[in-house]
Write an enzyme that holds these catalytic residues in place. Structure first.
Site, PDB file in Angstrom:
ATOM      1  N   ASN A  17       0.815  -0.888   0.360  1.00  0.00           N
ATOM      2  CA  ASN A  17      -0.288   0.305   0.104  1.00  0.00           C
ATOM      3  C   ASN A  17       0.635   1.154   0.054  1.00  0.00           C
ATOM      4  OD1 ASN A  17      -3.599  -0.539  -0.353  1.00  0.00           O
ATOM      5  ND2 ASN A  17      -2.803  -1.349   1.510  1.00  0.00           N
ATOM      6  N   ARG A  93       1.286  -2.461  14.550  1.00  0.00           N
ATOM      7  CA  ARG A  93       1.556  -1.597  16.138  1.00  0.00           C
ATOM      8  C   ARG A  93       0.909  -0.843  16.179  1.00  0.00           C
ATOM      9  NH1 ARG A  93       5.123  -3.160  19.744  1.00  0.00           N
ATOM     10  NH2 ARG A  93       5.236  -0.753  20.562  1.00  0.00           N
ATOM     11  N   ASN A 109      -5.818   5.562   7.844  1.00  0.00           N
ATOM     12  CA  ASN A 109      -5.423   3.847   7.834  1.00  0.00           C
ATOM     13  C   ASN A 109      -6.133   3.496   7.133  1.00  0.00           C
ATOM     14  OD1 ASN A 109      -4.921   1.485   9.023  1.00  0.00           O
ATOM     15  ND2 ASN A 109      -6.061   0.655   9.889  1.00  0.00           N
ATOM     16  N   HIS A 111      -7.856  -0.325   6.052  1.00  0.00           N
ATOM     17  CA  HIS A 111      -7.905  -1.759   6.176  1.00  0.00           C
ATOM     18  C   HIS A 111      -8.929  -2.244   5.651  1.00  0.00           C
ATOM     19  CE1 HIS A 111      -9.277  -3.951  10.042  1.00  0.00           C
ATOM     20  NE2 HIS A 111     -10.302  -4.408   9.804  1.00  0.00           N
TER      21      HIS A 111
END
Length: 317
Positions: A17, A93, A109, A111
């Site tokens: 990504n 993390r 982010n 997902h």
């Protein structure tokens, strides 16, 4: 083209990504550039790719370090790179709330599920076990709660009858590579979008007691109902090229001090005199909590004592 937003990408592994974001950034009209790829894993393959593509890298193993100390070191590396945004791309993390707060509204982010379904791990197995007709991916702002931030975009991917977790994951990954770059571009661009910036001010100004909005001198203007005005939003007013909040200050000394301390952000608005300050909103790093504080302070400076006394009395309980 306007100056591109600077983005740091955090990875832990192969960085596919990250690579998608990087190669999207090479197009002429992309509004961001990758200025750092950082990892908690010095052996992450994505670091090798980033270095080969001329992107600065940083690696710091987390083993043996307190989570808070590791996050502080990563944050320092990100800030030293000049990054304005952070993109998590397979960064395995869990970040401390303090780290997340420092990048609130500027960290994203991706997902591999259609959130709010299947937060956490093993998303494809869970989608198959549930008999879902579609899996997919989600880009969201990062908050302290895992996989729970505001959704910026989603892509649904059909589940085929003979899919395994691996085959489904491979197709979802294709969708991820396309979705992430689009959502990141939209996020970094809205920081200079007049419509977005004005709406951010509007929502905060109208939350103040007995406030209304009118148009004055061609600008959105906020004031006490049937009373004095305490804030304006200037959008390229008199062709100055700025999107800015105009609020009241105590006088010329404070105005001068603000401008001297941060001349890129603060300025003396034309025709408003020494009792006002212009605050640039279009620099890409606006602190919206600070904007809310400026609005509240300016509101209080013009609100009638009867109204402020009621507010103070309510706050004392």
């Amino acid at each position: 083209m306007a100056e591109r937003a600077r983005v740091a990408v955090l990875i832990s592994g192969s960085g596919t990504n990250m690579a998608a974001l990087l190669y999207a950034s090479r197009t002429e009209d992309c509004p961001y550039e990758i200025v750092l790829v950082a990892s908690n894993n010095p052996d992450a393959a994505g670091l090798t790719l980033a270095a080969a593509e001329g992107v600065p890298t940083f690696a710091l193993p987390h083993k043996g370090m307190a989570r808070a100390n590791h996050d502080l070191a990563m944050d320092a590396a990100i800030r030293n790179s000049g990054a304005q945004f952070v993109a998590l791309a397979g960064y395995m993390r869990i970040l401390t709330p303090e780290f997340v707060a420092r990048w609130g509204g500027r960290m994203v982010n991706i997902h591999p599920s259609l959130l709010p379904k299947y937060t956490g791990l093993h998303t494809h197995n869970r989608a198959l076990a549930a008999g879902d007709s579609h899996a997919g991916c989600t880009v969201h702002l990062v908050t302290a709660e895992l996989d729970d931030g505001p959704v910026l975009g989603q892509t649904a991917v059909a589940v085929l009858p003979d899919d395994s977790a691996e085959t489904l994951a491979a197709r979802v990954l294709i969708a991820e590579h396309q979705l992430y770059a689009r959502c990141l571009a939209a996020l970094v661009s809205r920081g200079s979008s007049p419509d977005y910036l004005i709406e951010q001010v509007r929502s905060r100004a109208l939350a103040l007691a007995e406030t209304d909005e009118v148009v004055s001198h061609g600008m959105p203007c906020f004031g006490i109902v049937k009373g004095k005005k305490f804030a304006y939003v200037s959008n390229d007013h008199h062709d100055d090229g700025k999107v800015a909040l105009l609020v009241k200050v105590s006088g010329p000394d404070e105005q001068t001090q603000l401008i001297e301390n941060d001349p890129a952000r603060y300025y003396r608005p034309a025709y408003f005199g020494d009792g006002w300050i212009g605050i640039r909103l279009d620099l890409g790093d606006t602190d919206w909590d600070a904007v809310a504080e400026w609005l509240a302070r300016s509101w209080r400076s013009v609100a009638p004592k009867k109204l402020t006394a009621l507010i103070d009395a309510a706050d004392s309980f």
